[in-house]
Write an enzyme that holds these catalytic residues in place. Structure first.
Site, PDB file in Angstrom:
ATOM      1  N   THR A  73     -35.854  15.895  69.319  1.00 26.03           N
ATOM      2  CA  THR A  73     -36.897  16.882  69.567  1.00 26.03           C
ATOM      3  C   THR A  73     -36.854  17.959  68.499  1.00 26.03           C
ATOM      4  OG1 THR A  73     -36.786  16.487  71.941  1.00 26.03           O
ATOM      5  CG2 THR A  73     -37.838  18.524  71.239  1.00 26.03           C
ATOM      6  N   LEU A  98     -27.993  13.199  71.437  1.00 29.60           N
ATOM      7  CA  LEU A  98     -29.009  13.300  70.389  1.00 29.60           C
ATOM      8  C   LEU A  98     -30.357  13.831  70.851  1.00 29.60           C
ATOM      9  CD1 LEU A  98     -28.278  10.030  68.374  1.00 29.60           C
ATOM     10  CD2 LEU A  98     -27.306  12.325  68.093  1.00 29.60           C
ATOM     11  N   ASP A  99     -30.462  14.339  72.068  1.00 32.23           N
ATOM     12  CA  ASP A  99     -31.715  14.978  72.487  1.00 32.23           C
ATOM     13  C   ASP A  99     -31.429  16.106  73.480  1.00 32.23           C
ATOM     14  OD1 ASP A  99     -34.431  15.428  72.431  1.00 32.23           O
ATOM     15  OD2 ASP A  99     -34.913  13.916  73.945  1.00 32.23           O
ATOM     16  N   ILE A 100     -30.436  16.937  73.167  1.00 27.15           N
ATOM     17  CA  ILE A 100     -30.125  18.081  74.010  1.00 27.15           C
ATOM     18  C   ILE A 100     -31.215  19.137  73.819  1.00 27.15           C
ATOM     19  CG2 ILE A 100     -28.493  19.969  74.413  1.00 27.15           C
ATOM     20  CD1 ILE A 100     -27.519  17.289  75.413  1.00 27.15           C
TER      21      ILE A 100
END
Length: 647
Positions: free
Chosen positions: A230, A193-195
């Site tokens: 992000t 969930l934050d690649i």
């Protein structure tokens, strides 16, 4: 396609975790992630109510000399943020660098958040995922101990290289690594969930890893709730409903690859609403930037970036397979990444070396490596080679007259053999032993000398096979101790110095055997040279019939064993608590015992001692302590014999 034939001169440094768990470079903020001039810095959605207001105010720094969790020694603070700070640390027990993320515990929720992050990272063991080493907490902080990655993040890599993009081969290598990591995580019901580029790491060998599971969630096919991410990489559903599944990671993965290919992040915006509008509008086809891009690669990217999750590929594996078909060679890309990262990081060291003298970093003493060891990693090996080479050259020079060699030939041979011994101390000790035995049997009285030669061969062969052939440090200590004793004729002086050097570099058993054998060999060598190598067995035994000598030899061998064991215990104490007081105590006690041994043995029947004998004894003990202090200051904490061999 944007070419990468050169790199900007800006240096890059090793990748380490930031305060949110992201491994990043110790580089300016502008280098963290390439952005269009009109785009603001990448923003993260707060991880919960009030999270945006959290700051690291009041956080205590980790001064040098302290430890974290009574184990990890901080080298420097390398990142701070709303979620805490990150310390680059040394793990003395395993002799490796780690990154320790310190999370202030202001409430029970902070501890649960830290525990969830550690649990998510520790649950996944994959070569393309940054490893979790440990998780602990106290009243003030939670500590997440992570793998240190020596390399760069993809964000900094793109910012450093010409064109701010990857070649097809390099993209294939990055996509293969990330795809493997995400597919493994999804198989284990974990969503990252934050690649984003800052959370993708490439080490100096070209290996690709993902990090920062601070936003990760465990979930099944029914989805899970998200609480952060992000802007610019999150899909619309993650920014609106918070209802997420593996297709959220798929979208972010595709957005990263699009940016790495086209040198353009299509969904960057100031707010989630603006980013959603850009996603719904759709990015430009990559072929507008790269006319030669394979059609299947373009189609795979565009499908994965669809605003509706149902229209994306069913899995990361399916997307990766479609993307890589005909794109490039991952193996070649990995080697290319390794070459460029090595160049960027080596440029940093080259610029430092080329700096004016007054701008170069000052020489600093560190307990672990000492003054010289911190400046030159091979300092111990170099010092060992010098000691072995000089000592071997002197001993060979003393042997060669027995073969009728003198003058320039003697000097040339001694220097040549000494140089070889400097590179391989084991070879030097073998040459000295062999030369001495040949000098004995080559004398005019072979019948008398042969028993001595046989006895010497058995003794030296035993020591060399057990210790000398595998431990360069043992051969160096023996050569130096033998040369010092034979050259000065002061057995007690050489015994103390030899015992201290052995205790510092060798384990207890090897230190005792090497010290005793060095003194015996030196005395044998000295008397054989004086007798012009006609020494018979009777004369050899008479030469050693000195109770004072045996008393000093046995005592110093015991002190060498005691010193090695005491140094090992002092190191364990230093690793646990810090502080070098025990080392200082061992060195002082060592010198005191050497004084006592020398005083009692010089000569043993003289009671009370003469002032000269007392001064000589104090000099012997003082020299051994001084040698210990010099070794500790120049080369750092003593290591075991095995570690010393690798130094």
């Amino acid at each position: 396609m944007a070419q990468q034939n050169g790199a900007s001169p800006q240096p890059a440094s090793a990748a380490v975790p930031d305060a949110q768990g992201t491994l990043f470079e110790d580089a300016p903020e502008a280098a963290q992630e390439p952005r269009p001039a009109s785009s603001p810095a990448s923003q993260s959605v707060p991880a919960g109510p009030g999270a945006a207001a959290q700051t690291p105010t009041g956080e205590r720094p980790s001064p040098a000399g302290t430890t974290i969790l009574e184990r990890y020694r901080p080298l420097q603070t390398i990142g701070k943020g709303a979620f805490g700070s990150v310390e680059l640390c040394l793990d003395p027990r395993l002799r490796r660098r780690v990154a320790v993320k310190r999370i202030p515990l202001r409430s029970d929720a902070d501890l649960e958040t830290a525990r969830a992050e550690a649990r998510a990272a520790g649950y996944l063991e994959n070569p393309h995922i940054v490893s979790l080493h440990d998780f602990k907490y106290d009243d003030a902080y939670a500590y997440i101990v992570m793998e240190y990655v020596d390399g760069m993040s993809l964000a900094s890599f793109l910012a450093e290289v010409e064109g701010n993009s990857l070649t097809y081969d390099e993209l294939a290598a990055v996509a293969e690594g990330i795809g493997s990591a995400l597919a493994y995580a999804h198989e284990n019901q974990t969503f990252h969930l934050d690649i984003k580029p800052a959370n993708i790491l490439i080490d100096r060998k070209g290996h690709v890893k993902i990090t920062d599971f601070g936003m990760a969630r465990l979930g099944g096919t029914s989805g899970a709730a998200a609480n952060g991410g992000t802007i610019g990489y999150m899909p619309p559903e993650q920014m609106t409903t918070g209802h997420v599944d593996q297709r959220c990671d798929l979208f972010a993965f595709a957005a990263v690859l699009y940016e790495a290919l086209c040198a353009y992040a299509p969904f960057r915006a100031e707010t989630p609403e603006q980013s959603i509008r850009l996603i719904e509008k759709g990015p430009k086809p990559p072929s507008e930037f790269l006319p030669d891009i394979p059609q299947n690669t373009e189609l795979a990217l565009m499908q994965a970036l669809d605003p509706e999750p149902e229209k994306r590929q069913a899995s990361v594996a399916a997307f990766t397979d479609a993307l890589l078909e005909g794109l490039g060679n991952p193996r070649e890309g990995k080697m290319s990444l390794a070459r460029i990262i090595a160049k960027l990081t080596d440029d940093e060291r080259t610029e430092e070396d080329a700096a004016p003298e007054e701008e170069r970093p000052a020489w600093r003493f560190t307990p672990e490596e000492g003054l010289l060891g911190g400046r030159a990693p091979a300092a111990r090996r170099i010092a060992t080679g010098i000691a072995a080479g000089v000592s071997c050259a002197w001993l060979i020079g003393a042997l060669l007259p027995a073969f009728g060699i003198g003058g320039l030939a003697l000097a040339a041979i001694a220097v040549s053999v000494g140089a070889a011994a400097g590179l391989a101390p084991q070879l030097g000790s073998a040459v000295v032993f062999t030369g001495f035995a040949l000098a004995l049997v080559g004398g005019p009285h072979l019948v008398f000398a042969l028993p001595c030669a046989v006895l010497l061969f058995v003794a030296t062969a035993t020591w060399w096979l057990v210790w000398g052939r595998t431990r360069g440090a043992a051969s160096a200590v023996l050569l130096a101790g033998s040369a010092l004793a034979a050259a000065t004729g002061q057995g007690a002086l050489a015994a103390g110095a030899c015992a201290m050097a052995a205790a510092y570099t060798l384990d207890a058993g090897c230190a005792a055997a090497t010290t005793a054998f060095a003194l015996l060999f030196a005395r044998f060598f000295e008397h054989a040279c004086a007798a012009q190598f006609t020494l018979s067995l009777t004369e050899a035994l008479y030469a050693h019939a000195d109770l004072g000598f045996w008393f000093v030899a046995a005592g110093c061998a015991g002190m060498a064993a005691f010193g090695a064991a005491a140094f090992a215990r002092a190191r364990e104490r230093w690793e646990e608590r810090g502080g070098m007081g025990l080392y200082a105590l061992v060195i002082v006690l060592f010198g005191f015992v050497v004084v006592l041994l020398a005083a009692l043995a010089n000569p043993m029947e003289n009671i009370p001692l003469s002032l000269t004998a007392l001064a000589a004894a104090v000099g012997c003990g003082g020299l051994s302590s001084i040698i210990g202090g010099i070794l500790l200051y120049l080369f750092g904490l003593p290591r075991s014999g095995t570690e010393s061999e690798r130094s």
